[in-house]
Design a protein around this motif. Structure first.
Motif, PDB file in Angstrom:
ATOM      1  N   GLY A 101       0.805  -1.205   0.000  1.00  0.00           N
ATOM      2  CA  GLY A 101       0.000   0.000   0.000  1.00  0.00           C
ATOM      3  C   GLY A 101       0.845   1.265   0.000  1.00  0.00           C
ATOM      4  O   GLY A 101       0.546   2.226  -0.711  1.00  0.00           O
ATOM      5  N   ALA A 105       1.020   3.925  -3.109  1.00  0.00           N
ATOM      6  CA  ALA A 105       0.546   5.275  -2.825  1.00  0.00           C
ATOM      7  C   ALA A 105       1.598   6.335  -3.103  1.00  0.00           C
ATOM      8  O   ALA A 105       1.263   7.455  -3.508  1.00  0.00           O
ATOM      9  CB  ALA A 105       0.081   5.365  -1.369  1.00  0.00           C
ATOM     10  N   PHE A 116      -3.968  -1.234  -9.940  1.00  0.00           N
ATOM     11  CA  PHE A 116      -5.153  -0.762  -9.225  1.00  0.00           C
ATOM     12  C   PHE A 116      -6.394  -1.539  -9.661  1.00  0.00           C
ATOM     13  O   PHE A 116      -7.215  -1.945  -8.821  1.00  0.00           O
ATOM     14  CB  PHE A 116      -5.348   0.727  -9.479  1.00  0.00           C
ATOM     15  N   ILE A 120      -8.737  -3.936  -7.217  1.00  0.00           N
ATOM     16  CA  ILE A 120     -10.187  -3.738  -7.083  1.00  0.00           C
ATOM     17  C   ILE A 120     -10.933  -5.004  -7.499  1.00  0.00           C
ATOM     18  O   ILE A 120     -11.901  -5.423  -6.845  1.00  0.00           O
ATOM     19  CB  ILE A 120     -10.645  -2.536  -7.925  1.00  0.00           C
ATOM     20  N   TYR A 162      -5.811  -2.538  -0.461  1.00  0.00           N
ATOM     21  CA  TYR A 162      -6.536  -1.361  -0.939  1.00  0.00           C
ATOM     22  C   TYR A 162      -6.725  -0.344   0.185  1.00  0.00           C
ATOM     23  O   TYR A 162      -6.559   0.870  -0.018  1.00  0.00           O
ATOM     24  CB  TYR A 162      -7.888  -1.791  -1.505  1.00  0.00           C
ATOM     25  N   LEU A 163      -7.070  -0.822   1.371  1.00  0.00           N
ATOM     26  CA  LEU A 163      -7.271   0.080   2.500  1.00  0.00           C
ATOM     27  C   LEU A 163      -5.983   0.810   2.861  1.00  0.00           C
ATOM     28  O   LEU A 163      -5.983   2.030   3.093  1.00  0.00           O
ATOM     29  CB  LEU A 163      -7.785  -0.717   3.701  1.00  0.00           C
ATOM     30  N   TRP A 165      -3.459   1.340   0.868  1.00  0.00           N
ATOM     31  CA  TRP A 165      -3.133   2.199  -0.271  1.00  0.00           C
ATOM     32  C   TRP A 165      -3.832   3.549  -0.144  1.00  0.00           C
ATOM     33  O   TRP A 165      -3.199   4.605  -0.228  1.00  0.00           O
ATOM     34  CB  TRP A 165      -3.548   1.470  -1.547  1.00  0.00           C
ATOM     35  N   THR A 166      -5.134   3.516   0.051  1.00  0.00           N
ATOM     36  CA  THR A 166      -5.892   4.763   0.137  1.00  0.00           C
ATOM     37  C   THR A 166      -5.519   5.570   1.383  1.00  0.00           C
ATOM     38  O   THR A 166      -5.486   6.805   1.350  1.00  0.00           O
ATOM     39  CB  THR A 166      -7.395   4.467   0.140  1.00  0.00           C
ATOM     40  N   PHE A 167      -5.234   4.897   2.486  1.00  0.00           N
ATOM     41  CA  PHE A 167      -4.884   5.608   3.713  1.00  0.00           C
ATOM     42  C   PHE A 167      -3.504   6.253   3.590  1.00  0.00           C
ATOM     43  O   PHE A 167      -3.309   7.404   3.996  1.00  0.00           O
ATOM     44  CB  PHE A 167      -4.908   4.647   4.896  1.00  0.00           C
ATOM     45  N   ALA A 169      -1.997   7.245   0.964  1.00  0.00           N
ATOM     46  CA  ALA A 169      -2.008   8.365   0.025  1.00  0.00           C
ATOM     47  C   ALA A 169      -2.405   9.669   0.701  1.00  0.00           C
ATOM     48  O   ALA A 169      -1.964  10.751   0.281  1.00  0.00           O
ATOM     49  CB  ALA A 169      -2.967   8.055  -1.131  1.00  0.00           C
ATOM     50  N   GLN A 170      -3.221   9.595   1.766  1.00  0.00           N
ATOM     51  CA  GLN A 170      -3.675  10.798   2.451  1.00  0.00           C
ATOM     52  C   GLN A 170      -2.883  11.079   3.729  1.00  0.00           C
ATOM     53  O   GLN A 170      -2.736  12.243   4.117  1.00  0.00           O
ATOM     54  CB  GLN A 170      -5.160  10.658   2.802  1.00  0.00           C
ATOM     55  N   CYS A 202      -4.260   2.637  10.435  1.00  0.00           N
ATOM     56  CA  CYS A 202      -4.649   1.723   9.357  1.00  0.00           C
ATOM     57  C   CYS A 202      -4.011   0.350   9.539  1.00  0.00           C
ATOM     58  O   CYS A 202      -4.608  -0.667   9.187  1.00  0.00           O
ATOM     59  CB  CYS A 202      -4.257   2.321   8.006  1.00  0.00           C
TER      60      CYS A 202
END
Length: 289
Positions: A101, A105, A116, A120, A162-163, A165-167, A169-170, A202
């Motif tokens: 992740g 990211a 990606f 998904i 995925y979780l 990755w998105t976390f 990134a922010q 996370c």
């Protein structure tokens, strides 16, 4: 301003939301209460007493002793097997999700969009759909009926990846990475000393998801394992429960219920222990300075 402060200090109670929350709470607690109450009953009292109240004979401790001693203490072996699958499988899945992740990211490389799409797609595919192909593949490699048949598939967690990755990134500012690199920190030092603490909430979330999924895993061990010595708790308790329907088998429903109670205790302890790291990290990340 005063009215706004007053509304924050004394928030309005929503009766409907409170009622729905109470219904969900009761729905969640009733099975646990039933499990604890019936784990305190003897085999005979299970069928002669009310299910949501105790019988005259409180046999919880004797049931625990009999559960641990039944069939030469096989329950303890199943418990250790489950711990092995969780520590190696869920722990490895969390570690790989953190590495993957973070890389997805914060690094750019050819084919990132394709990765990606694959992630998904993997999240959308249920694990049971892959069980038979996984069994055939492991059978060709001679890994069935071994712990690796349960551990290796548990190392892959598309949702955890995925979780994370998105976390990541922010949660990790790009400027922070650039500053660390300008100060001479290598990629490994930047990741372990700077980025890893920021990913704490996370990491705990992914660890809880993978741990619960591995601890409660039933279908994969069912098709992979034949030797009872390698059974996890879920498969072992099901084998005990099915004894009553076999010729000459013993009905040990009181031990099955007691074993189920002992099985969920580690998960409850893990949630109670890890929730403070989870909640504190989420609260810290929600404050904008």
């Amino acid at each position: 301003m005063r009215s706004t402060r007053r509304s924050l200090d004394n928030p309005r109670r929503n009766v409907l939301l409170t009622a729905l929350t109470g219904i969900v709470l009761v729905y969640s607690l009733v099975p646990l209460v039933w499990l604890f109450i019936n784990a305190s009953k003897t085999q005979a009292d299970l069928f002669t007493s009310f299910g949501l109240w105790f019988s005259d004979d409180f046999a919880l401790f004797s049931n625990i002793q009999d559960t641990l001693a039944y069939d030469d203490g096989i329950f303890g072996r199943w418990f250790l097997n489950t711990v092995l699958y969780v520590v190696v499988g869920a722990g490895g899945a969390t570690f790989l999700a953190v590495l993957g992740g973070y890389a997805l990211a914060k690094f750019s490389f050819p084919g990132k969009k394709a990765v990606f799409a694959v992630v998904i797609g993997a999240v959308a595919v249920p694990g049971t759909a892959l069980a038979v192909p996984t069994f055939l593949m492991f059978s060709e490699m001679g890994l069935t009926n071994t712990p690796w048949a349960v551990i290796i598939p548990s190392l892959i967690s598309p949702f955890g990846l995925y979780l994370m990755w998105t976390f990541a990134a922010q949660a990790i500012p790009t400027e922070l990475l650039e500053s660390a690199r300008m100060d001479g920190a290598g990629e490994f030092r930047t990741f372990f000393q700077i980025c890893l603490p920021l990913l704490g909430p996370c990491i705990v979330t992914v660890l809880l998801f993978t741990m619960v999924a591995t601890w409660n895993n039933y279908f994969l061990p069912l098709i992979m394992l034949k030797n009872p010595d390698w059974y996890p708790l879920t498969l072992g308790l099901n084998a005990w429960n099915n004894q009553a329907s076999t010729v000459g088998g013993d009905a040990i429903y009181n031990l099955v219920i007691t074993g189920a109670l002992l099985t969920i205790l580690p998960l409850i302890i893990a949630f109670l222990f890890l929730q403070r790291y989870w909640q504190s990290g989420l609260s810290a990340g929600s404050v904008k300075e």
